[in-house]
Write a protein that holds these residues in place. Structure first.
Motif, PDB file in Angstrom:
ATOM      1  N   TYR A   1      -5.939  38.095  75.110  1.00  0.00           N
ATOM      2  CA  TYR A   1      -6.799  38.756  74.433  1.00  0.00           C
ATOM      3  C   TYR A   1      -7.549  36.551  73.404  1.00  0.00           C
ATOM      4  O   TYR A   1      -8.941  37.025  73.832  1.00  0.00           O
TER       5      TYR A   1
ATOM      6  N   TYR B   1       1.100  43.428  74.397  1.00  0.00           N
ATOM      7  CA  TYR B   1       0.231  44.212  75.633  1.00  0.00           C
ATOM      8  C   TYR B   1       1.548  44.454  76.613  1.00  0.00           C
ATOM      9  O   TYR B   1       1.817  45.018  77.703  1.00  0.00           O
ATOM     10  N   ASN B   2       2.094  42.679  77.263  1.00  0.00           N
ATOM     11  CA  ASN B   2       2.430  42.545  78.362  1.00  0.00           C
ATOM     12  C   ASN B   2       3.647  43.271  78.354  1.00  0.00           C
ATOM     13  O   ASN B   2       3.976  43.767  79.161  1.00  0.00           O
TER      14      ASN B   2
ATOM     15  N   ALA C   1       2.819  47.458  78.328  1.00  0.00           N
ATOM     16  CA  ALA C   1       2.703  48.172  79.358  1.00  0.00           C
ATOM     17  C   ALA C   1       3.760  48.656  80.285  1.00  0.00           C
ATOM     18  O   ALA C   1       4.130  49.333  80.329  1.00  0.00           O
TER      19      ALA C   1
ATOM     20  N   PHE D   1      -1.479  47.280  71.807  1.00  0.00           N
ATOM     21  CA  PHE D   1      -1.670  47.717  72.827  1.00  0.00           C
ATOM     22  C   PHE D   1      -3.675  47.780  73.141  1.00  0.00           C
ATOM     23  O   PHE D   1      -3.987  48.919  74.264  1.00  0.00           O
ATOM     24  N   ASN D   2      -4.170  47.471  72.487  1.00  0.00           N
ATOM     25  CA  ASN D   2      -5.630  48.086  72.083  1.00  0.00           C
ATOM     26  C   ASN D   2      -6.342  46.679  73.068  1.00  0.00           C
ATOM     27  O   ASN D   2      -7.403  46.557  72.668  1.00  0.00           O
ATOM     28  N   SER D   3      -5.816  46.495  74.583  1.00  0.00           N
ATOM     29  CA  SER D   3      -6.153  46.152  75.243  1.00  0.00           C
ATOM     30  C   SER D   3      -6.582  46.284  76.522  1.00  0.00           C
ATOM     31  O   SER D   3      -5.493  47.405  77.256  1.00  0.00           O
TER      32      SER D   3
ATOM     33  N   GLN E   1      -6.084  45.869  79.459  1.00  0.00           N
ATOM     34  CA  GLN E   1      -4.656  44.697  79.998  1.00  0.00           C
ATOM     35  C   GLN E   1      -3.317  46.386  80.371  1.00  0.00           C
ATOM     36  O   GLN E   1      -2.428  46.465  81.256  1.00  0.00           O
ATOM     37  N   VAL E   2      -3.144  46.420  79.111  1.00  0.00           N
ATOM     38  CA  VAL E   2      -2.556  47.779  79.224  1.00  0.00           C
ATOM     39  C   VAL E   2      -2.051  48.966  80.447  1.00  0.00           C
ATOM     40  O   VAL E   2      -1.284  49.843  80.780  1.00  0.00           O
TER      41      VAL E   2
ATOM     42  N   ALA F   1       0.119  54.711  81.324  1.00  0.00           N
ATOM     43  CA  ALA F   1      -0.732  54.349  80.292  1.00  0.00           C
ATOM     44  C   ALA F   1      -0.980  55.712  79.245  1.00  0.00           C
ATOM     45  O   ALA F   1      -0.731  55.567  78.081  1.00  0.00           O
TER      46      ALA F   1
ATOM     47  N   ASP G   1     -13.514  44.588  74.986  1.00  0.00           N
ATOM     48  CA  ASP G   1     -12.753  44.959  74.283  1.00  0.00           C
ATOM     49  C   ASP G   1     -12.723  44.694  72.734  1.00  0.00           C
ATOM     50  O   ASP G   1     -13.270  44.330  72.851  1.00  0.00           O
TER      51      ASP G   1
END
Length: 378
Positions: free
Chosen positions: A52, A235-236, A239, A260-262, A264-265, A273, A307
């Protein structure tokens, strides 16, 4: 007469020396034209949510470079790491307000941090703009507190409504992190959205930040056979939850909160995902010229697409720059008043205004992940 001439020469020398001292970016001095201001940044740079902070600070630095190149405003960024903790965010804020004497602050990253930092900034008359804080009540902290990130209370109902329309959902399960203001706010919005739509909530499961095993919660959810899972998480955890859900045979879609808007998910969850549904003001596939110019510039600078958190930070600094132009000087009170007047600002997120509380006025779009990429949920 000699005394007058001597004094006049000394005055000229002083003026020349002072002129030679101006215009330093490092000191935040006048760049030669326009308004020069020092802007503090509190960002989640180290720790489990560092993606982030990386996106936010990268976008801020890109915007800074572009704004300074235009010449009307000269901005020096003073960046402090909060590590995602309220205590460190508070220490960073106190340093920026008192030692660095910044004109405004962008950040911090998490709503939990803003609940601590916001009141301090407000009490000291320092405008503070959250670009990723989405919990309910953030702008209401004080007159100097603003945000350009869509609150969960707007985003989540949009995504749940879309999922219900598309999938004929009747029963939902809810999961959320119960030790974070942001994830608890997401839960409140999910529960309210489900109740407003007349959905049956078959179970509510909780977890903590840093948890790695969710099989107990997911097994109970699987046994109750919901049509949809609503999950409020960073996100950690989010996911990993989706990955473990697929591993035990849960195949219903997830609606995620703002965390969740990353990308990284997708990196962490992989194929698990796919099918995730989220609401956001940002989509890299938007064909707007402004959006594509930003995407191109960001990719050239950092080697990847921006992102949502990058886009919100990028617009955030431009909003501050526009307010500085209106204020006419690096004055905290004048900048606060100019920010409050923000209306119909055209950014990469779309058209942005602030309401009377300092909250963003903007419409979200609903996205889903398919084949490892975010796309419009149609």
């Amino acid at each position: 007469m000699k005394r007058f001439v001597k004094g006049f020469i000394v005055l000229i020398i002083v003026m020349v020396v002072l002129a030679g001292c101006g215009g330093s970016e490092e000191t935040g001095g006048d760049s030669g034209s326009g308004v020069s201001a020092k802007i503090g940044v509190i960002s989640y740079i180290t720790g489990p949510g560092a993606a982030y902070g990386e996106a936010i600070t990268s976008a801020l630095e890109l915007a800074q470079k572009e704004i300074n190149a235009e010449g009307e405003v000269h901005i020096e960024l003073v960046i402090e790491d909060s590590a995602g903790t309220p205590d460190q965010a508070l220490s960073a804020a106190q340093k920026l307000i008192n030692s660095e004497n910044v004109t405004a602050i962008i950040g911090p990253t998490l709503s939990t941090e803003m609940e601590v930092v916001g009141p301090i900034a407000d009490q000291n008359g320092v405008p503070i703009l959250g670009t990723s804080t989405t919990a309910q009540g953030i702008p209401e902290i004080g007159d100097y507190v603003f945000r350009d990130s869509i609150p969960e209370s707007l985003a989540i109902p949009a995504s749940v409504q879309k999922a219900v329309e598309k999938l004929g959902v009747k029963k939902v399960a809810i999961m959320y992190g119960n030790d974070d203001v942001f994830t608890k706010a997401g839960y409140d919005s999910m529960k309210q959205a489900a109740e407003d739509l007349g959905l049956e909530i078959v179970t509510t499961q909780t977890f903590q930040k840093g948890q790695s095993d969710y099989k107990a919660q997911l097994t109970e959810i699987k046994d109750l056979a919901p049509d949809l899972i609503l999950c409020s998480a960073l996100y950690n955890e989010g996911a990993v939850i989706m990955k473990q859900a697929r591993d035990i045979g849960i195949d219903v879609p997830f609606v995620g909160g703002n965390g969740f808007n990353s990308p990284q998910v997708i990196e962490i969850a992989g194929d698990a995902a796919n099918g995730l549904i989220v609401a956001t003001p940002w989509f890299t596939g938007n064909e707007s010229e402004k959006v594509q110019e930003f995407v191109t510039a960001y990719k050239e600078e950092y080697g990847k697409e921006p992102d949502q958190f990058a886009a919100q930070a990028y617009d955030g600094l431009y909003i501050v720059a526009e307010a500085l132009k209106k204020a006419g000087e690096a004055d905290r009170d004048k900048l606060r008043d100019a920010l409050a007047e923000t209306k119909d600002f055209e950014g990469v997120l779309g058209t942005i205004s602030f309401d009377e509380e300092g909250d963003v006025v903007m419409d979200p779009i609903v996205l889903t992940i398919q084949d490892g990429a975010f796309g419009i949920y149609e």
